[in-house]
Design an enzyme around this catalytic site. Structure first.
Site, PDB file in Angstrom:
ATOM      1  N   ALA A 236      -2.412  11.398  10.949  1.00 40.89           N
ATOM      2  CA  ALA A 236      -1.832  10.674   9.808  1.00 40.89           C
ATOM      3  C   ALA A 236      -0.406  11.177   9.592  1.00 40.89           C
ATOM      4  CB  ALA A 236      -2.686  10.881   8.565  1.00 40.89           C
TER       5      ALA A 236
ATOM      6  N   MET B  85       3.584  -1.144   7.382  1.00 36.78           N
ATOM      7  CA  MET B  85       3.704   0.265   7.015  1.00 36.78           C
ATOM      8  C   MET B  85       3.662   0.369   5.489  1.00 36.78           C
ATOM      9  SD  MET B  85       6.505   1.907   9.592  1.00 36.78           S
ATOM     10  CE  MET B  85       6.281   1.939  11.371  1.00 36.78           C
TER      11      MET B  85
ATOM     12  N   HIS C  74      -4.644 -15.021 -22.512  1.00 41.52           N
ATOM     13  CA  HIS C  74      -3.363 -15.509 -23.057  1.00 41.52           C
ATOM     14  C   HIS C  74      -2.888 -14.544 -24.131  1.00 41.52           C
ATOM     15  CE1 HIS C  74      -0.319 -18.342 -24.469  1.00 41.52           C
ATOM     16  NE2 HIS C  74      -0.723 -18.065 -25.714  1.00 41.52           N
TER      17      HIS C  74
ATOM     18  N   ARG D 162      11.788   1.780   9.410  1.00 46.26           N
ATOM     19  CA  ARG D 162      11.138   3.066   9.628  1.00 46.26           C
ATOM     20  C   ARG D 162      10.414   3.051  10.961  1.00 46.26           C
ATOM     21  NH1 ARG D 162      11.025   6.343   5.289  1.00 46.26           N
ATOM     22  NH2 ARG D 162       9.262   7.525   6.105  1.00 46.26           N
TER      23      ARG D 162
ATOM     24  N   TYR E 122      13.500  -4.613   2.173  1.00 46.78           N
ATOM     25  CA  TYR E 122      13.075  -4.297   0.810  1.00 46.78           C
ATOM     26  C   TYR E 122      13.562  -2.928   0.345  1.00 46.78           C
ATOM     27  CZ  TYR E 122       9.264  -1.225   2.406  1.00 46.78           C
ATOM     28  OH  TYR E 122       8.543  -0.193   2.968  1.00 46.78           O
TER      29      TYR E 122
ATOM     30  N   GLY F 182      21.419  -2.837   5.865  1.00 49.59           N
ATOM     31  CA  GLY F 182      20.040  -3.302   5.954  1.00 49.59           C
ATOM     32  C   GLY F 182      19.619  -4.023   4.691  1.00 49.59           C
TER      33      GLY F 182
ATOM     34  N   THR G 192       5.401  10.939   2.371  1.00 54.92           N
ATOM     35  CA  THR G 192       6.618  10.183   2.080  1.00 54.92           C
ATOM     36  C   THR G 192       6.494   9.400   0.779  1.00 54.92           C
ATOM     37  OG1 THR G 192       7.256   9.981   4.400  1.00 54.92           O
ATOM     38  CG2 THR G 192       8.099   8.312   2.898  1.00 54.92           C
ATOM     39  N   CYS G 193       5.386   8.696   0.602  1.00 51.49           N
ATOM     40  CA  CYS G 193       5.240   7.805  -0.551  1.00 51.49           C
ATOM     41  C   CYS G 193       5.403   8.552  -1.861  1.00 51.49           C
ATOM     42  CB  CYS G 193       3.878   7.112  -0.500  1.00 51.49           C
ATOM     43  SG  CYS G 193       3.604   5.992  -1.884  1.00 51.49           S
TER      44      CYS G 193
END
Length: 465
Positions: A147, A317, A444, A272, A187, A184, A44-45
């Site tokens: 998985a 998740m 910096h 999910r 995020y 929804g 999925t990712c």
């Protein structure tokens, strides 16, 4: 007759947990088979989540910059009115995915991991039949790593199909919808809703809770809410979505009023759920923890030599959690003494602006008098101002123990703060104290100076405020 294969390690799912487990198993000399059930290497990712969404978010931000230049100029830069060909943008995104797919395939080949493309179904804890394009393959293994990942939650009154889409379909649209309603306010919905607003869509968000991103404290989410308000995103908080009919989503407002929100597309992002159906989990005899597979601190299930990693095992998740678990399980199978016991798993919301959180937050220490909290605003950081990232209310916050100054939690909100997440996680994992951060010379000009200054402020002597 089906082909039969025996192996030391069988991994089901080629997402970030599964393929990392496979690579590490191969590096450790373990005979390993990885079954990819159709999402593609990376899961999925890589294919329909983290990577493609960040690509679309990046493209949207570029489009917004050019749009500002066309609307009177920005930073002395002017431009003609831009146009977006989302089909071309999507093709560019798909190219990135293909490149990463090929990279994962190359790494697995290098590690001598056999990849089988097909859908697996277990008949018992160590045996499965994989349906492939060339016929069935029966695989039995000494060790099994589950998985299988997760999938979008579908609302019964808003089933996916047609103009009701999940994040997967949203990342493959060929045109920017004129009106987009996001159901929804977590995020995923906010990341994509903001991206489509930047691309020119009219966006409305429907969220049942009284505020957006309810898992984060209000100080972190306020800058995001201000961006949405400034950019004309319609918010319906404390509201409940209903059916979608004739181009309008039925919504019950906070006051009980019935609303109809016109929409070309309705994007449902209400969460999910672990992918536990359709591959014979019920035949494996493993214990469950609610909807998730129950594991211990070794990622071991209740069945000997059956392991589980990633979204299948519960919150959070997050891809990087699955990868870490997959690596540890491979090493345990190879005989190493390992435990999955992280101090923190940092999380990032790629909203506008971005949010980072690691460790304890204010809500976790509410009422305690043994915690120091210090905030440093990004508006006092030169690099933030030079990146136009200093005027949106962004900040870095540290929480530390009063007694020994050990860091307990770190948060930030602001443009580009996602790049602070690894530093946050590292400091917490190492058990750093405020003096460790204060005593580290920060480069910096960088955004990381805000972390340094927040730690100095917690010690009572910030320099630039």
């Amino acid at each position: 007759m089906a082909e039969t294969i025996k192996t030391k390690v069988l991994i089901i799912g080629a997402g970030t947990g599964g393929y990392v487990a496979g690579i590490r198993c191969g590096q450790l000399g373990l005979d390993t088979i990885l079954v990819d059930g159709g999402d593609g290497l990376g899961g999925t990712c890589l294919n329909v989540g983290c990577i493609p969404s960040k690509a679309i978010i990046h493209a949207a931000s570029k489009f917004e910059t050019v749009s500002k230049a066309a609307a009177g100029g920005t930073l002395g830069i002017t431009a003609s009115k831009p146009a977006i060909d989302l089909a071309q943008t999507t093709a560019w995104k798909d190219g990135i995915v293909r490149k990463l797919n090929a990279g994962v395939a190359g790494l697995l080949k290098k590690a001598k991991v056999k990849v089988v493309n097909g859908w697996a179904e277990f008949s018992d804890a160590k045996t499965c039949t994989v349906k492939t394009a060339d016929g069935d393959i029966v695989i039995s293994a000494e060790h099994v790593i589950l998985a299988t990942g997760s999938e979008p939650v579908e609302l019964p009154f808003l089933p996916f199909g047609g103009d009701v889409i999940s994040s997967t379909e949203a990342l493959s649209l060929s045109a920017v919808p004129k009106k987009l309603v996001v159901v929804g306010g977590g995020y995923i919905g906010l990341e994509l809703g903001i991206a489509f607003r930047k691309l020119g869509a009219e966006v409305a968000i429907v969220e049942m809770a009284d505020r957006l991103l309810p898992l984060y404290d209000k100080a972190l989410t306020d800058p995001v809410a201000k961006w949405l308000e400034k950019h004309g995103v319609e918010l319906h908080l404390g509201a409940k979505a209903g059916s979608f009919d004739k181009g309008a989503l039925n919504v019950t407002g906070k006051d009980g009023a019935a609303l109809k929100l016109k929409a070309d597309k309705v994007l449902v992002t209400v969460g999910r759920k672990p992918r536990t159906q359709g591959w014979g989990l019920e035949n494996m005899g493993v214990a469950m923890a609610g909807p998730f597979v129950k594991i211990d601190d070794r990622c071991a299930t209740s069945m000997k030599n059956v392991w589980a990693v990633g979204d299948l095992t519960g919150e959070p998740m997050l891809a990087h959690k699955g990868s870490a678990q997959g690596e540890i399980v491979a090493e345990i199978i190879a005989g190493h003494d390992k435990r999955f016991d992280p101090v923190t798993i940092a999380a990032v919301c790629f909203t506008e602006p971005e949010i980072v959180s690691a460790g304890l937050g204010p809500q976790d220490v509410e009422g305690r008098d043994d915690v120091i909290t210090a905030v440093f605003p990004l508006m006092a950081i030169g690099r933030a101002l030079a990146l136009e990232a200093g005027d949106d209310g962004g900040f870095v916050r540290v929480l530390a123990s009063k007694t020994d100054h050990r860091l307990l939690g770190l948060q930030a909100v602001g443009q580009h703060v996602s790049e602070l997440s690894n530093s946050f996680a590292q400091m917490l994992e190492m058990g750093a104290v405020l003096e460790d951060v204060a005593g580290t010379i920060h480069v910096h000009p960088t955004m990381g100076e805000a972390f340094h200054e927040a730690s100095l402020r917690a010690l009572g002597h910030a320099i630039h405020i």
